[in-house]
Design a protein around this motif. Structure first.
Motif, mmCIF file in Angstrom:
data_model
loop_
_atom_site.group_PDB
_atom_site.id
_atom_site.type_symbol
_atom_site.label_atom_id
_atom_site.label_comp_id
_atom_site.label_asym_id
_atom_site.label_seq_id
_atom_site.Cartn_x
_atom_site.Cartn_y
_atom_site.Cartn_z
ATOM 1 N N VAL A 1 0.826 -1.208 0.000
ATOM 2 C CA VAL A 1 0.000 0.000 0.000
ATOM 3 C C VAL A 1 0.861 1.259 0.000
ATOM 4 O O VAL A 1 0.615 2.202 -0.767
ATOM 5 C CB VAL A 1 -0.959 -0.003 1.208
ATOM 6 C CG1 VAL A 1 -1.702 1.324 1.309
ATOM 7 C CG2 VAL A 1 -1.951 -1.157 1.088
ATOM 8 N N THR A 2 1.883 1.296 0.840
ATOM 9 C CA THR A 2 2.716 2.487 0.947
ATOM 10 C C THR A 2 3.380 2.840 -0.374
ATOM 11 O O THR A 2 3.413 4.008 -0.771
ATOM 12 C CB THR A 2 3.799 2.287 2.024
ATOM 13 O OG1 THR A 2 3.159 2.079 3.286
ATOM 14 C CG2 THR A 2 4.705 3.504 2.123
ATOM 15 N N HIS A 3 3.884 1.829 -1.070
ATOM 16 C CA HIS A 3 4.639 2.093 -2.287
ATOM 17 C C HIS A 3 3.786 2.059 -3.549
ATOM 18 O O HIS A 3 4.295 2.353 -4.640
ATOM 19 C CB HIS A 3 5.803 1.109 -2.398
ATOM 20 C CG HIS A 3 6.802 1.272 -1.303
ATOM 21 N ND1 HIS A 3 6.745 0.525 -0.148
ATOM 22 C CD2 HIS A 3 7.844 2.125 -1.158
ATOM 23 C CE1 HIS A 3 7.727 0.908 0.663
ATOM 24 N NE2 HIS A 3 8.411 1.874 0.070
ATOM 25 N N GLN A 4 2.505 1.724 -3.411
ATOM 26 C CA GLN A 4 1.621 1.707 -4.571
ATOM 27 C C GLN A 4 0.357 2.532 -4.333
ATOM 28 O O GLN A 4 -0.677 2.272 -4.951
ATOM 29 C CB GLN A 4 1.253 0.265 -4.923
ATOM 30 C CG GLN A 4 2.392 -0.561 -5.457
ATOM 31 C CD GLN A 4 2.992 0.033 -6.722
ATOM 32 O OE1 GLN A 4 2.280 0.508 -7.596
ATOM 33 N NE2 GLN A 4 4.307 0.037 -6.800
ATOM 34 N N ILE A 5 0.434 3.534 -3.459
ATOM 35 C CA ILE A 5 -0.749 4.314 -3.119
ATOM 36 C C ILE A 5 -1.351 4.977 -4.355
ATOM 37 O O ILE A 5 -2.573 5.041 -4.511
ATOM 38 C CB ILE A 5 -0.420 5.360 -2.016
ATOM 39 C CG1 ILE A 5 -1.687 6.081 -1.550
ATOM 40 C CG2 ILE A 5 0.635 6.335 -2.488
ATOM 41 C CD1 ILE A 5 -2.633 5.228 -0.775
ATOM 42 N N ARG A 6 -0.504 5.466 -5.247
ATOM 43 C CA ARG A 6 -1.026 6.105 -6.455
ATOM 44 C C ARG A 6 -1.809 5.111 -7.310
ATOM 45 O O ARG A 6 -2.905 5.416 -7.811
ATOM 46 C CB ARG A 6 0.115 6.714 -7.280
ATOM 47 C CG ARG A 6 -0.369 7.433 -8.543
ATOM 48 C CD ARG A 6 0.794 8.027 -9.342
ATOM 49 N NE ARG A 6 0.289 8.750 -10.493
ATOM 50 C CZ ARG A 6 0.007 8.177 -11.657
ATOM 51 N NH1 ARG A 6 0.183 6.860 -11.808
ATOM 52 N NH2 ARG A 6 -0.443 8.915 -12.661
ATOM 53 N N ASN A 7 -1.271 3.910 -7.493
ATOM 54 C CA ASN A 7 -1.977 2.910 -8.294
ATOM 55 C C ASN A 7 -3.259 2.440 -7.615
ATOM 56 O O ASN A 7 -4.247 2.122 -8.295
ATOM 57 C CB ASN A 7 -1.060 1.722 -8.575
ATOM 58 C CG ASN A 7 -0.067 2.010 -9.688
ATOM 59 O OD1 ASN A 7 -0.356 2.789 -10.598
ATOM 60 N ND2 ASN A 7 1.104 1.402 -9.628
ATOM 61 N N PHE A 8 -3.267 2.364 -6.288
ATOM 62 C CA PHE A 8 -4.515 2.036 -5.590
ATOM 63 C C PHE A 8 -5.572 3.107 -5.864
ATOM 64 O O PHE A 8 -6.754 2.790 -6.032
ATOM 65 C CB PHE A 8 -4.270 1.891 -4.090
ATOM 66 C CG PHE A 8 -3.872 0.508 -3.662
ATOM 67 C CD1 PHE A 8 -4.818 -0.494 -3.520
ATOM 68 C CD2 PHE A 8 -2.539 0.202 -3.406
ATOM 69 C CE1 PHE A 8 -4.456 -1.779 -3.130
ATOM 70 C CE2 PHE A 8 -2.157 -1.074 -3.012
ATOM 71 C CZ PHE A 8 -3.112 -2.070 -2.877
ATOM 72 N N ARG A 9 -5.158 4.370 -5.867
ATOM 73 C CA ARG A 9 -6.112 5.448 -6.169
ATOM 74 C C ARG A 9 -6.653 5.324 -7.586
ATOM 75 O O ARG A 9 -7.855 5.490 -7.819
ATOM 76 C CB ARG A 9 -5.432 6.802 -5.977
ATOM 77 C CG ARG A 9 -5.184 7.170 -4.527
ATOM 78 C CD ARG A 9 -4.284 8.386 -4.420
ATOM 79 N NE ARG A 9 -4.060 8.775 -3.024
ATOM 80 C CZ ARG A 9 -3.062 9.543 -2.612
ATOM 81 N NH1 ARG A 9 -2.179 10.013 -3.507
ATOM 82 N NH2 ARG A 9 -2.944 9.853 -1.339
ATOM 83 N N LEU A 10 -5.750 5.064 -8.534
ATOM 84 C CA LEU A 10 -6.190 4.891 -9.915
ATOM 85 C C LEU A 10 -7.183 3.739 -10.036
ATOM 86 O O LEU A 10 -8.148 3.796 -10.790
ATOM 87 C CB LEU A 10 -4.984 4.636 -10.820
ATOM 88 C CG LEU A 10 -4.011 5.797 -11.020
ATOM 89 C CD1 LEU A 10 -2.730 5.317 -11.681
ATOM 90 C CD2 LEU A 10 -4.657 6.890 -11.858
ATOM 91 N N LEU A 11 -6.958 2.705 -9.275
ATOM 92 C CA LEU A 11 -7.788 1.506 -9.339
ATOM 93 C C LEU A 11 -9.145 1.701 -8.671
ATOM 94 O O LEU A 11 -10.178 1.236 -9.178
ATOM 95 C CB LEU A 11 -7.026 0.357 -8.672
ATOM 96 C CG LEU A 11 -7.423 -1.088 -8.948
ATOM 97 C CD1 LEU A 11 -7.408 -1.400 -10.437
ATOM 98 C CD2 LEU A 11 -6.466 -2.029 -8.210
#
Length: 453
Positions: A290-300
């Motif tokens: 989550v910490t290192h992929q927060i941007r991709n989680f938002r996009l998703l």
């Protein structure tokens, strides 16, 4: 490969496209133009209740449906991944996942002492900042035995001793045990070390739709790179992502942060997984993802969050900024409506197999007689008399469940029941499908990660 359809590129999400919900000026959570609002109002809000079998992407509920799933990597890396897939028999749907595709730690490159890739393309070396991670794939095929028959002719060395017994046995082992996946790890293709799982198309579709095991659905709840697409899987995965948000809401308090939401989502498929319980995964794996992929989680997930009527961002000002998606230091707070009627609708819209597990838990708690409970399950079927989906509104039983104080505990228990047995069997199956040597190597690497602090 005739069944492969080129991906449509997703635009960078600066001002996210919203769907499935109308907002007036006081509810608007972005600075969308009046034209965008008009488009929003014309979109169908009942796509979940009308899901026929699709033959083409033009039959999707609307033009940009599911574009949130198409996360970006650079073009050269994507081309290298597709070049690997071209070495295999025809595939209906494929994605790459894990830390070899989307990093889970800032320190990954600095810890690398030896790359597993013997001679990878330059694009992989650059993307992985040194090329130190095996790349994981999932291949979905509509004809399991045919795929293995062709693959065994070309790549017999990918298989353990099971391969010598023929494609019939291989496909039986794949489909009949565990979560329906057949893994071949430590395989070199185009100079790149990979691990790939073969799954049947219908198995993948069912898990995304019903959460039979959460083994495959759970992987797609986290950022992945989709390489070959199929319209029915795109729709099923959109339901899977929306279900992950709904399930997480039942586990969360009235107010929570983005990272709490995404950590809950990322943790669903690890609940009950023996790899987590016995130290075969990094202890901070979920936090790192989550910490290192927060941007991709938002996009998703951002558009899906906006589509739900019972949750909203608490800080309107923060998400009104055009570049908030890219701000990795931001941790926006969200609120949810705890009204039992709204939460009853969430319970009712949980995936079928998972929802029934939750129902059975409450049947025991409420001591509901078997015949009465069976009639209740029959009445709560997703399908109508003609075989189509019917509108999934919460029943009295759903609302009763939603009002219980122990609902988060019961949902967590249902997740555990869903994940534990298939994951355990899948891990045991790996000893036979990968072979003892590869299995031992894989276990040692996983346990090494599990000891990291």
């Amino acid at each position: 490969m005739a069944c492969h359809r080129p991906l449509l590129r997703i635009a960078q999400l600066r001002q996210p496209f919203l769907y499935g919900r109308r907002f007036n000026s006081s509810q608007s959570q972005t600075s969308a133009s009046s034209e965008s609002t008009q488009n929003l109002q014309s979109l169908p809000t009942d796509w979940e209740d009308n899901l026929p079998s699709l033959s083409d992407f033009t039959e999707l509920p609307y033009k940009d449906f599911g574009k949130n799933q198409l996360l970006e990597t650079n073009e050269e890396f994507k081309r290298s991944l597709r070049g690997i897939l071209r070495q295999f028999p025809p595939i209906s749907y494929a994605f790459a996942y894990g830390s070899g595709v989307f990093p889970q730690s800032d320190a990954t490159a600095s810890r690398i002492t030896h790359s597993p890739h013997p001679n990878p393309p330059e694009a992989i070396l650059k993307w992985q900042k040194g090329g130190g991670k095996m790349i994981d794939f999932v291949f979905a095929t509509k004809f399991t035995q045919h795929f293995h028959s062709l693959n065994l002719r070309t790549h017999r060395d990918h298989y353990s001793i099971l391969g010598s017994l023929g494609s019939g046995l291989v496909s039986h082992v794949q489909d009949a045990y565990g979560a329906g996946a057949y893994f071949n790890p430590y395989i070199t293709v185009n100079g790149t070390m990979i691990k790939y799982a073969v799954v049947n198309f219908d198995t993948l579709h069912r898990d995304l739709s019903n959460w039979d095991t959460l083994y495959l659905a759970g992987r797609l709840q986290k950022p992945v790179k989709i390489l070959y697409e199929e319209p029915n899987i795109r729709v099923a995965n959109q339901r899977n992502l929306l279900s992950a948000v709904r399930c997480s809401l039942l586990l969360l308090p009235p107010s929570f942060t983005e990272k709490q939401l995404y950590s809950t989502i990322a943790g669903l498929s690890y609940t009950g997984d023996p790899r987590m319980e016995y130290g075969s995964e990094h202890p901070k794996k979920i936090e790192n993802i989550v910490t290192h992929q927060i941007r991709n989680f938002r996009l998703l997930y951002h558009d899906l969050i906006m589509s739900l009527p019972n949750m909203s961002y608490a800080d309107q000002h923060a998400i009104s900024k055009s570049d908030w998606i890219d701000d990795t230091q931001l941790n926006v707070r969200l609120n949810q409506d705890m009204d039992p009627e709204r939460r009853g609708n969430i319970v009712r819209r949980l995936p079928k197999s998972f929802r029934e597990k939750l129902y059975f838990l409450y049947q025991r708690k409420f001591a509901i007689p078997g015949r009465e409970f069976k009639e209740m399950l029959e009445a709560s079927k997703d399908e109508d008399a003609k075989g189509g989906l019917k509108k999934q509104m919460g029943t009295a039983f759903d609302r009763r469940i939603a009002g219980e104080d122990d609902l988060p505990d019961m949902v967590a228990k249902a997740v555990n029941q869903t994940v534990k047995w298939p994951s355990t069997v899948q891990s045991i199956k790996g000893i036979f499908t990968a072979g003892p040597a590869r299995s031992w190597k894989y276990l040692q690497e996983k346990r090494g990660k599990g000891k990291l602090n």
